[in-house]
Structures are given as structure tokens and as C-alpha cells.
Design an enzyme around this catalytic site. Structure first.
Site, mmCIF file in Angstrom:
data_model
loop_
_atom_site.group_PDB
_atom_site.id
_atom_site.type_symbol
_atom_site.label_atom_id
_atom_site.label_comp_id
_atom_site.label_asym_id
_atom_site.label_seq_id
_atom_site.Cartn_x
_atom_site.Cartn_y
_atom_site.Cartn_z
ATOM 1 N N LYS A 158 35.727 -3.725 27.201
ATOM 2 C CA LYS A 158 35.094 -2.545 26.606
ATOM 3 C C LYS A 158 34.420 -1.743 27.710
ATOM 4 O O LYS A 158 33.388 -2.146 28.239
ATOM 5 C CB LYS A 158 34.039 -2.936 25.569
ATOM 6 C CG LYS A 158 33.616 -1.711 24.752
ATOM 7 C CD LYS A 158 32.260 -1.848 24.110
ATOM 8 C CE LYS A 158 31.111 -1.436 24.984
ATOM 9 N NZ LYS A 158 31.138 -0.029 25.401
ATOM 10 N N GLU A 197 25.428 -9.807 34.524
ATOM 11 C CA GLU A 197 25.111 -9.117 35.782
ATOM 12 C C GLU A 197 24.257 -7.921 35.406
ATOM 13 O O GLU A 197 24.755 -6.970 34.797
ATOM 14 C CB GLU A 197 26.394 -8.640 36.479
ATOM 15 C CG GLU A 197 27.348 -9.740 36.881
ATOM 16 C CD GLU A 197 26.834 -10.566 38.045
ATOM 17 O OE1 GLU A 197 25.868 -10.140 38.717
ATOM 18 O OE2 GLU A 197 27.394 -11.647 38.267
ATOM 19 N N CYS A 207 23.852 -1.155 41.195
ATOM 20 C CA CYS A 207 22.881 -2.175 40.776
ATOM 21 C C CYS A 207 22.155 -2.766 41.975
ATOM 22 O O CYS A 207 20.988 -3.118 41.890
ATOM 23 C CB CYS A 207 23.587 -3.261 39.992
ATOM 24 S SG CYS A 207 24.989 -3.927 40.883
ATOM 25 N N GLU A 238 13.498 0.156 37.300
ATOM 26 C CA GLU A 238 14.802 0.514 37.850
ATOM 27 C C GLU A 238 15.075 1.978 37.518
ATOM 28 O O GLU A 238 15.060 2.371 36.357
ATOM 29 C CB GLU A 238 15.903 -0.367 37.242
ATOM 30 C CG GLU A 238 17.249 -0.122 37.901
ATOM 31 C CD GLU A 238 18.409 -0.845 37.215
ATOM 32 O OE1 GLU A 238 18.422 -0.925 35.971
ATOM 33 O OE2 GLU A 238 19.309 -1.308 37.932
#
Ligand code: NAD
Length: 499
Positions: A198, A272, A306, A403
């Protein structure tokens, strides 16, 4: 700012864009049960490129059922490992043959520079496919010298088998859509699994094209399926009892929802997740190398990485030089669409994400922080944010904690490396970190003590298919890359033979 896309779109990319896009199930396009469609945008202009189905739970059921049939019929796991390896190696060649189309589609839809799309999204992915293909023939168990004492005089031999875990769900974010889909797809296939991918609703195009190319390469129908959609599609996949393993890459809050859903079915999962990655620059740092490295590690893909560096701790003796160097270079960077290979900063993926990054910047302004570069809005149709450098950031500032996932660097001076380590580790995240020094003794102590799944010394961000990648703390569970990637798609079975 240059707003001209000066790479001509290939015929293949144009042809793909002009199609009516469907789900990809059982080896071909299939209309969705859901009548909803998602607009797919060009972040450089804000224009709609095309639409894709917004799959619902019934669509997910159908994709999982097809992957299950293909798994149960052993159309893929029943092949000799050498045949799976050969087909995956051929897949790498097919990807290479279609590299420019894939790179252009990714740049158009994700916004990144065509240079990065060619070199990383496609180029590094092709290398990853070739590396992982080799694991198909190298999955091994162990033989065990067991000591079972009964019945008296019995002899036993035991061994383990690593078997494919079954049907995999690969849930992918929008920052490196093709590459991260491949990070999940290829080790799953090397292990003998079947998979439903997906992609993110923002960037669904290359996964659909990848599935077509897989068929062209000889991967049997039903082995690799794609459902396009958003939250409903993702949560239906995460909660599906027919899925044996979820490999998720995305934000930490969504990863927690995925893990919680998986546990209900005892579905195996790996996560992750996000990062807030520090760089520690020591007193002996090479200033030019560190400035270049921080720019590359912080602004690659507009910071939508990331593992991007976002907190930079610099020894006070070099702080001024490094801050000035970063500010000068960030202020000189040119903005433009990804299809202009000379543009150094490209748009962010979506208007919503641009707004989120701008809110982080606004908060930093509200906190009275000192901006050395960026921090002002770019008033054009595309979703641009200027490369931003903020100095003297206190440890309790939001920009140090949260973040941002955008082109924003926060600089902090330190006097004692022990303080830098303490500040670097005082974060819920633990994905990646870098150390900038040639003092081996200091470097090795910091390598041991820093909370990060990957530590670079004198660089930040390069990955290699052989190097395990994943996070500590709230940055995730499990590792991708290397043999860990393939083993994550296997289940261990013990066999004990009395003789
Ligand atoms: P996201 O968490 O919003 O979405 C990731 C994927 O999950 C998308 O496909 C989304 O549609 C799907 N999803 C949304 N809700 C879901 C649900 N309830 N159940 C199942 N799936 C659901 O993340 P994003 O905004 O696409 O990506 C950015 C984030 O990804 C950042 O936090 C970044 O750090 C992280 N990321 C991590 C890595 C890594 O390897 N550690 C790599 C790339 C990106």
C-alpha cells in the site's frame, strides 16, 4: 527562483499518466469496489496529475485473498531458490530498462530532484534488488546436537528451517515511494512470500508501475499486488487476519496503531518510524567537510528523510565557522522544480506537509530563536520551503524535540562532548546519528554510547543494502537491509527426528 521544468517528459511517463489507474491485483489492473478516488498532485505546481482508487476494506480483502491463493498454491515459494534469484535479477534489469520513466514519475509526483530520483530512487534501488536477489539462495537454518534423554537409548537429530512467513503487507510512506516499496518487496520475495503493497495516498504512481514491471520480469500473478488508498485502506490491511507479516514505514504515531492492530491477530510486524537525528561535531572537526555533510544530510530530499540530520551539536571552538558556513550555503541554494536538474531545493510533497513544516518554523519564531537562513514563506504555487538554519537553540525548544521532516537545521554549541552526548540522547527517537571527528578514542566511545540504530562517522545519511537499518526507542522495531531484511520475512520451524 526558477519555475521551469527543463527535463522533457518521456513518452512512457506521459503514457502512464494519461491512463485510468486501477488497483493491481492478481497480475493486472482491477477496478476498485470503492467508488472514491484520490487526486494525485504535482507538488511543483499544485496541479492534479491524475487520480487513483481510494481502496476500501473490500478491496483490501480481495488483494489479500489473491496474495493468499498465490502463497498457498506455492506459485512463488515452490520455485527453486535459484529460480527466484534469477527472476529477481531479471527484475533489476527490467527496472534499469525503465529507469527514466520511473524517475520522472517519482519527481513529478513526489517533488524530489530528478538527479536524486535517478541516482537513489531508481539507481540505488536497482542495486538493492540485485543484492537482495542473492539472499534467495542463502537462507539457511541450523543443525542442533540435542540431548533428549528419553526413551533410553533413543538418538535424535534436530534442525531448523527458515520458511516464508506467508502473506506480507508492505505499508509505505511518501518520501521515497519507489525505493521504500522495493525495500519491502524484494526481501519478502527472496524469502518466498507474497505481498500486498500500500503506497502512500500522496505518492501511489510508481508502486503501480512497479507491479506491472514485476509481471514483465516473470514474477507470477498474485505474488505482488498493490492497493492504493489512505487511512481506511491502511488500517484494513493492518488489521487483516489473512496477513502474516506487516512491514511498515511511516510516522511513529501511525506505527503504534499498526503494531496494536497487528497484535490482535498475532501478525508479525516490523516498524521503521520517525527520527530526530543528531550530529555531534567535535573540536577537531574538518569544517568544510562538516558543512558539506550537514547540508547533504539535512537537506537531501528537502529534509524529508527519516535519517536526516536535524540537530547539530558543535564544539564551541568551531561553532561560529560552521554556523556561518551553513548559513552562507543555505542562503545561496536555488529553489526550483525537481525537473530542473540545477535546482538545489525542490518542493515538499504536499500543501498539507508544507503547512506542517511552516508551523514548526512559526513556533521557532514565536520562541524567539535566531534564524541564520530561511524562515520566510515562498509565495508561489508549488509547495516550497526555504532551507532553514536556526542557531543557539535551547534544549527545551520544540524544534529540538519534534520531527519536522523538512529542510530545517537546529544548531547548538557545546563545551564538553559528554554534554553533547547527553543532549543528543535526550530524545524519544533513536534512528540515526553522526559524529564528526578524527579522534578515534572519542569516536569509539561515542559510537558505543549514542542511542541510534545507525551511526556514521564523518558523513551522514549514506545507506548500503548490506548495512542493517532501523531504529532504537520510538524510531521503530526490527531492521531492514542485510540478511535481517530477508529473515524478517521468515518463520523458524524446528524439526526433531528420532532415529
Ligand atoms: P504516515 O505514518 O502518515 O503514513 C505512512 C503510511 O501509513 C501511509 O501509506 C499511510 O497511508 C498509512 N497509514 C495511515 N494511517 C494508517 C493506519 N491507521 N493503519 C495503517 N496504515 C496507515 O507517514 P508519512 O507521513 O507517509 O511519512 C513520513 C514519516 O515516515 C516520518 O515520520 C518519517 O520519519 C517516517 N519514515 C521513516 C523511515 C524509516 O526507515 N525509519 C523511512 C521513511 C519515512
Amino acid at each position: 527562483m526558477n519555475n521551469v521544468a527543463n527535463v522533457a517528459l518521456s513518452e512512457a511517463a506521459q503514457k502512464f499518466l494519461s491512463r485510468e489507474h486501477c488497483l493491481f491485483i492478481n497480475g493486472g489492473p482491477q477496478s476498485a469496489h470503492s467508488s472514491r478516488r484520490l487526486d494525485v498532485f504535482n507538488p511543483a505546481t499544485g496541479e492534479v496529475l491524475t487520480t487513483v482508487p481510494d481502496a476500501d476494506a473490500q478491496d483490501v480483502d480481495r488483494a489479500v485473498a489473491n496474495a493468499r491463493d498465490a502463497f498457498d498454491q506455492r506459485v512463488w515459494s515452490g520455485l527453486r531458490p535459484a529460480d527466484r534469484e534469477r527472476i529477481l535479477l531479471h527484475f533489476a534489469d527490467v527496472l534499469e530498462d525503465n529507469a527514466e520513466e520511473l524517475a520522472q514519475l517519482e519527481t513529478l509526483n513526489q517533488g524530489k530532484s530528478i538527479n536524486i530520483a535517478r541516482a537513489i530512487e531508481v539507481g540505488a534501488s536497482v542495486e538493492y534488488v540485485r543484492y537482495m536477489a542473492g539472499w534467495a539462495t542463502k537462507i539457511t537454518g541450523e543443525t542442533l546436537d540435542v540431548s533428549i534423554p528419553f526413551p533410553p537409548g533413543a538418538r535424535y537429530t534436530a534442525f531448523t528451517r527458515k520458511e516464508p512467513v506467508g502473506v506480507v503487507a508492505g505499508i509505505v510512506p511518501w518520501n521515497f515511494p519507489l525505493m521504500i516499496a522495493i525495500w519491502k518487496l524484494i526481501p519478502a520475495l527472496a524469502a518466498g512470500c507474497t505481498i500486498v503493497i500500500k503506497p502512500s495516498p500522496e505518492t501511489p504512481l510508481t508502486a503501480l508501475r512497479l507491479a506491472e514491471l514485476a509481471i514483465q520480469a516473470g514474477i507470477p500473478p498474485g505474488v505482488f499486488n498493490v492497493v492504493t488508498g489512505g487511512r481506511e485502506c491502511g488500517s484494513a490491511l493492518a488489521a487483516h487476519p489473512g496477513v502474516n507479516k506487516i512491514s511498515f514505514t511511516g510516522s511513529t504515531p501511525t506505527g503504534k496503531l499498526v503494531g496494536a492492530a497487528a497484535v490482535q491477530n498475532m501478525t508479525r510486524f516490523s516498524l521503521e518510524l520517525g527520527g530526530k537525528n543528531p550530529a555531534i561535531m567535535l573540536a577537531d572537526v574538518d569544517v568544510d567537510q562538516a558543512v558539506q555533510g550537514a547540508l547533504a544530510g539535512g537537506f537531501l530530499n528537502q529534509g524529508q528523510v527519516c535519517a536526516a540530520v536535524s540537530r547539530i551539536y558543535v564544539h564551541r571552538s568551531k561553532y561560529r565557522q560552521i554556523a556561518d558556513g551553513l548559513a552562507d550555503m543555505a542562503n545561496a541554494m536555488t529553489l526550483g522544480p525537481g525537473l530542473d536538474p540545477s535546482a538545489q531545493i525542490n518542493p515538499l510533497v504536499s500543501s498539507q506537509h508544507r503547512d506542517r513544516v511552516e508551523q514548526h518554523i512559526a513556533q521557532a519564531r514565536h520562541d524567539g530563536l535566531r534564524f541564520l537562513a530561511g524562515g520566510t514563506r515562498v509565495d508561489v504555487a508549488g509547495y516550497y520551503v526555504r532551507p532553514t538554519v536556526i542557531a543557539d537553540v535551547p534544549h527545551d525548544a520544540a524544534i529540538i524535540r519534534d520531527e519536522v521532516f523538512g529542510p530545517v537545521l537546529a544548531l547548538v554549541p557545546f563545551d564538553d562532548p559528554a554534554d553533547a552526548l547527553r543532549l543528543a540522547n535526550d530524545s524519544p527517537y533513536g534512528l540515526a546519528a553522526s559524529l564528526w571527528t578524527n579522534d578515534l578514542r572519542v569516536a569509539m566511545n561515542l559510537v558505543r554510547d549514542i542511542d541510534a540504530g545507525t551511526v556514521w562517522v564523518n558523513s551522514h545519511v549514506p545507506l548500503d543494502p548490506s548495512m542493517p537499518f532501523g531504529g532504537m526507542k520510538q524510531s521503530g522495531m526490527g531492521r531492514e537491509f542485510g540478511k535481517h531484511a530477508v529473515e524478517a520475512f521468515t518463520e523458524i520451524k524446528s524439526v526433531c527426528i528420532a532415529h
